[in-house]
Scaffold this active site. Structure first.
Site, short mmCIF file in Angstrom:
data_model
loop_
_atom_site.label_atom_id
_atom_site.label_comp_id
_atom_site.label_asym_id
_atom_site.label_seq_id
_atom_site.Cartn_x
_atom_site.Cartn_y
_atom_site.Cartn_z
N CYS A 98 0.83 -1.20 0.00
CA CYS A 98 0.00 0.00 0.00
C CYS A 98 0.87 1.26 0.00
CB CYS A 98 -0.98 -0.05 1.17
SG CYS A 98 -2.40 1.04 0.97
N HIS B 176 -3.59 -5.89 0.86
CA HIS B 176 -3.01 -6.12 2.18
C HIS B 176 -2.96 -7.61 2.56
CE1 HIS B 176 -2.66 -1.93 3.53
NE2 HIS B 176 -3.72 -1.72 2.79
N GLU C 103 -1.14 -8.92 4.73
CA GLU C 103 -0.93 -9.02 6.19
C GLU C 103 -2.25 -9.07 6.95
OE1 GLU C 103 -0.67 -6.30 4.45
OE2 GLU C 103 -0.94 -4.46 5.60
#
Lengths: 80, 224
Positions: free
Chosen positions: B86, B196, B198
């Site tokens: 990002c 994302h 994560e």
């Protein structure tokens, strides 16, 4: 020494903000708009002694930070 | 795998990233403040998501010129692995570590939702264990994810298998050219992506699909 840097998107790079502004201007009744491109203006005050010196320094600033030369062009005006 | 997360004023996905890295690797994760000029010893350096410097000038532009980035560029030149997610992807392009630029979303809207991602290249350490061509759901949350590169750069990226992830099935949320969601460097050791991974690590996240990415790179780094 005062100078103005103008940063604009390169031709061929899509400018959705410019498009939105163009649409809004049309909605306000402004006819015959062929296109709107949004850019940025930076007003700088420098200690440089000459216009040449200022221009050299500002060119480095543009290349290193003020413009992203992948997508943007820049122009430098020395205003004194 | 030893990893370190770089922190900037305005980073806000750093704790998600640290949690994910700890969870996958089982090791503590180092953090580095942007004013440092040296990096701690690690195998993987990560630039997290967020809004460094309030996205002033251009997203990632100021962070990309902060003191720690000199050390990161040196580490990358020495073949260290780098991940930017990002805002981290935006920093990587602004720093010249990855080609192209991330521009304002074509819709002009901030998008925060799940998209469908296709793993389009498994050439890199980050994607080697992922299923080639597989489509998976992944969250995005950004205002400037509209990837752009000139046609020469684009041809090179496509030709060399550097497009790691693409938005699939019409879910491109930002107008990104060729539906590009993530790219790697030529040597595959630098990955930048807008979505994302994560946030797909634990059951509570609603999916575990992000694990494969971290496990892939860990396998390479632990074997080294």
């Amino acid at each position: 020494m005062k100078a103005r840097v103008t940063v604009t998107l390169k031709n061929g790079v899509l400018d959705p903000q410019g498009k939105a502004i163009e649409g809004s201007l049309s909605a306000l009744g402004f006819a015959g708009i062929a296109g709107v491109r949004q850019g940025k203006v930076f007003d700088l005050e420098l200690a440089a002694q000459s216009a040449d010196e200022a221009k050299q320094e500002i060119t480095k600033m543009c290349e290193q930070l003020l413009a992203n030369t992948v997508i943007e062009n820049y122009s430098i005006d020395i205003l004194k | 795998m030893k990893s370190a997360v770089l922190l900037f004023p305005g980073s806000n996905r750093d704790r998600d990233m640290i949690k994910a890295l700890e969870h996958i690797s089982g090791n503590p994760v180092a953090t580095v403040w942007h004013t440092e000029t040296t990096l701690p010893e690690a195998d993987l350096y990560v630039l997290p998501g967020g809004f460094s410097y309030g996205d002033y000038l251009r997203s990632g532009a100021i962070a990309a010129r902060s003191p720690i980035m000199g050390a990161l560029k040196s580490a990358a030149a020495q073949g260290k692995h780098v991940l930017g997610v990002c805002n981290g992807f935006q920093m990587l392009t602004e720093a010249g570590l990855l080609p192209g630029a991330l521009m304002r979303n074509a819709s002009l809207h901030f998008v925060c939702k799940n998209v469908e991602l296709q793993t389009t290249s498994t050439n890199s350490p980050f994607t080697q264990n992922m299923a080639s061509g597989a489509v998976w759901q992944c969250p995005v949350a950004h205002h400037d994810g509209n990837y752009f590169a000139d046609s020469e750069t684009l041809n090179r990226l496509e030709g060399e298998g550097c497009v790691a992830f693409r938005y699939a099935n019409g879910t491109n949320p930002n107008g990104s050219i060729n539906d590009i969601a993530g790219i790697t460097s030529e040597n595959g050791r630098i990955l930048g992506m807008m979505p994302h991974p994560e946030n797909l690590i634990e059951d509570l996240h609603g999916g575990l699909e992000g694990r494969a990415l971290f496990e892939s790179v860990m396998q390479t780094l632990d074997a080294a």
